[in-house]
Design a protein around this motif. Structure first.
Motif, PDB file in Angstrom:
ATOM      1  N   ALA A  79       0.682  -1.073   0.255  1.00 34.72           N
ATOM      2  CA  ALA A  79      -0.415  -0.098   0.005  1.00 34.72           C
ATOM      3  C   ALA A  79       0.696   1.240  -0.371  1.00 34.72           C
ATOM      4  O   ALA A  79       0.769   1.981  -0.675  1.00 34.72           O
ATOM      5  CB  ALA A  79      -1.000   0.159   1.297  1.00 34.72           C
ATOM      6  N   ALA A  80       1.913   0.870   0.993  1.00 29.09           N
ATOM      7  CA  ALA A  80       3.025   2.370   0.536  1.00 29.09           C
ATOM      8  C   ALA A  80       3.081   2.824  -0.315  1.00 29.09           C
ATOM      9  O   ALA A  80       3.445   3.834  -1.072  1.00 29.09           O
ATOM     10  CB  ALA A  80       4.139   2.566   2.003  1.00 29.09           C
ATOM     11  N   GLN A  81       4.056   1.993  -1.271  1.00 26.44           N
ATOM     12  CA  GLN A  81       3.865   2.054  -2.334  1.00 26.44           C
ATOM     13  C   GLN A  81       3.282   2.356  -3.927  1.00 26.44           C
ATOM     14  O   GLN A  81       3.626   3.321  -4.648  1.00 26.44           O
ATOM     15  CB  GLN A  81       4.820   0.476  -3.326  1.00 26.44           C
ATOM     16  N   ARG A  82       1.964   2.263  -3.282  1.00 27.65           N
ATOM     17  CA  ARG A  82       0.795   2.526  -4.093  1.00 27.65           C
ATOM     18  C   ARG A  82       0.822   3.967  -4.149  1.00 27.65           C
ATOM     19  O   ARG A  82       0.819   4.764  -4.795  1.00 27.65           O
ATOM     20  CB  ARG A  82      -0.226   2.363  -3.707  1.00 27.65           C
ATOM     21  N   ALA A 101       3.110   5.271  -5.309  1.00 29.09           N
ATOM     22  CA  ALA A 101       3.235   6.359  -7.121  1.00 29.09           C
ATOM     23  C   ALA A 101       2.063   7.085  -7.577  1.00 29.09           C
ATOM     24  O   ALA A 101       2.535   8.020  -8.388  1.00 29.09           O
ATOM     25  CB  ALA A 101       3.369   4.720  -7.357  1.00 29.09           C
ATOM     26  N   GLN A 102       1.492   7.199  -6.715  1.00 32.49           N
ATOM     27  CA  GLN A 102      -0.022   7.633  -6.685  1.00 32.49           C
ATOM     28  C   GLN A 102       0.127   9.064  -6.495  1.00 32.49           C
ATOM     29  O   GLN A 102       0.715   9.542  -6.919  1.00 32.49           O
ATOM     30  CB  GLN A 102      -0.944   7.726  -6.114  1.00 32.49           C
ATOM     31  N   LEU A 147       3.544  10.064  -6.630  1.00 31.49           N
ATOM     32  CA  LEU A 147       4.577  10.292  -7.897  1.00 31.49           C
ATOM     33  C   LEU A 147       3.042  11.108  -9.627  1.00 31.49           C
ATOM     34  O   LEU A 147       3.631  12.429 -10.260  1.00 31.49           O
ATOM     35  CB  LEU A 147       5.676   9.640  -8.392  1.00 31.49           C
ATOM     36  N   ALA A 148       2.611  10.296  -9.360  1.00 33.93           N
ATOM     37  CA  ALA A 148       1.383  10.462 -10.898  1.00 33.93           C
ATOM     38  C   ALA A 148       1.109  12.197 -10.005  1.00 33.93           C
ATOM     39  O   ALA A 148       1.097  12.490 -11.650  1.00 33.93           O
ATOM     40  CB  ALA A 148       0.904   9.662 -10.885  1.00 33.93           C
ATOM     41  N   ALA A 149       0.565  12.043  -9.044  1.00 36.57           N
ATOM     42  CA  ALA A 149       0.420  13.707  -9.046  1.00 36.57           C
ATOM     43  C   ALA A 149       0.731  14.935  -8.975  1.00 36.57           C
ATOM     44  O   ALA A 149       0.488  15.640  -9.753  1.00 36.57           O
ATOM     45  CB  ALA A 149      -0.993  13.922  -7.723  1.00 36.57           C
ATOM     46  N   ARG A 150       2.176  14.409  -9.151  1.00 40.42           N
ATOM     47  CA  ARG A 150       2.871  15.757  -8.828  1.00 40.42           C
ATOM     48  C   ARG A 150       3.517  16.238 -10.296  1.00 40.42           C
ATOM     49  O   ARG A 150       3.582  16.864 -10.839  1.00 40.42           O
ATOM     50  CB  ARG A 150       4.337  14.991  -8.021  1.00 40.42           C
ATOM     51  N   GLU A 151       3.462  14.811 -10.954  1.00 39.63           N
ATOM     52  CA  GLU A 151       3.518  14.639 -12.834  1.00 39.63           C
ATOM     53  C   GLU A 151       2.730  15.724 -13.306  1.00 39.63           C
ATOM     54  O   GLU A 151       2.689  16.373 -14.632  1.00 39.63           O
ATOM     55  CB  GLU A 151       4.228  13.356 -13.717  1.00 39.63           C
ATOM     56  N   LYS A 152       1.518  15.453 -13.195  1.00 41.01           N
ATOM     57  CA  LYS A 152       0.415  16.044 -13.476  1.00 41.01           C
ATOM     58  C   LYS A 152       0.253  17.137 -13.500  1.00 41.01           C
ATOM     59  O   LYS A 152       0.097  18.180 -14.197  1.00 41.01           O
ATOM     60  CB  LYS A 152      -1.157  14.847 -13.040  1.00 41.01           C
ATOM     61  N   ALA A 153       0.646  17.647 -12.444  1.00 41.99           N
ATOM     62  CA  ALA A 153       0.728  19.247 -11.264  1.00 41.99           C
ATOM     63  C   ALA A 153       1.770  19.527 -12.154  1.00 41.99           C
ATOM     64  O   ALA A 153       1.734  21.414 -12.685  1.00 41.99           O
ATOM     65  CB  ALA A 153       1.107  18.971 -10.433  1.00 41.99           C
ATOM     66  N   ARG A 154       3.037  19.125 -11.982  1.00 44.66           N
ATOM     67  CA  ARG A 154       4.174  19.416 -13.108  1.00 44.66           C
ATOM     68  C   ARG A 154       4.116  20.043 -14.943  1.00 44.66           C
ATOM     69  O   ARG A 154       3.704  20.902 -15.392  1.00 44.66           O
ATOM     70  CB  ARG A 154       5.594  18.815 -13.442  1.00 44.66           C
TER      71      ARG A 154
END
Length: 140
Positions: A2-5, A8-9, A11-18
């Protein structure tokens, strides 16, 4: 797991924000460029209009001067008609002008003659005036 998920979420949110931030920055830069173009075009339009106003003023001043010269020439012609011995009323009728207009034109011709005389230090005399002076001189 669950921690990896979760990471990963994040990281994906940061990429989307960037990506969104890059998109907004690019759009903002494009708007700045367009605004700069707008201001350049506005300045160019003002410059064109100012040049046109200047040329129009010069053209109008020349036209007014040319018109004054034409009126002076017409006034001299009217004076020549009067000097030929024609009456004021006959000249006014022939030209289709009022007595007041004829008077204004004759005063304009007189002022034109004075300005012409003051411009040339040695005024040229007409042959007619020389003959009239000779006719008035007593015969010896």
């Amino acid at each position: 797991m669950a921690a990896q998920r979760k990471s990963a979420q994040q990281l994906a949110a940061r990429e989307k924000a960037r990506a969104k931030a890059r998109e907004l920055t690019e759009r903002h830069e494009k708007l700045i460029e367009l605004a700069a173009e707008f201001f350049e075009q506005q300045a160019q339009a003002e410059s064109i209009l100012e040049d046109a106003r200047k040329k129009a003023a010069e053209l109008l001043a020349k036209a007014e001067a040319d018109a004054r010269d034409a009126v002076r020439s017409a006034a001299v012609t009217v004076q020549a008609m009067l000097d030929s011995g024609e009456s004021r009323s006959a000249v006014a009728a022939r030209l289709g002008v009022s007595g007041a207009e004829l008077k204004r034109l004759t005063s304009e011709a007189t002022s034109a003659d004075k300005s012409t005389d003051s411009e040339s230090p040695n005024p040229v005399r007409d042959d007619d005036s020389d003959q009239s002076e000779q006719a008035q001189a007593p015969a010896a």
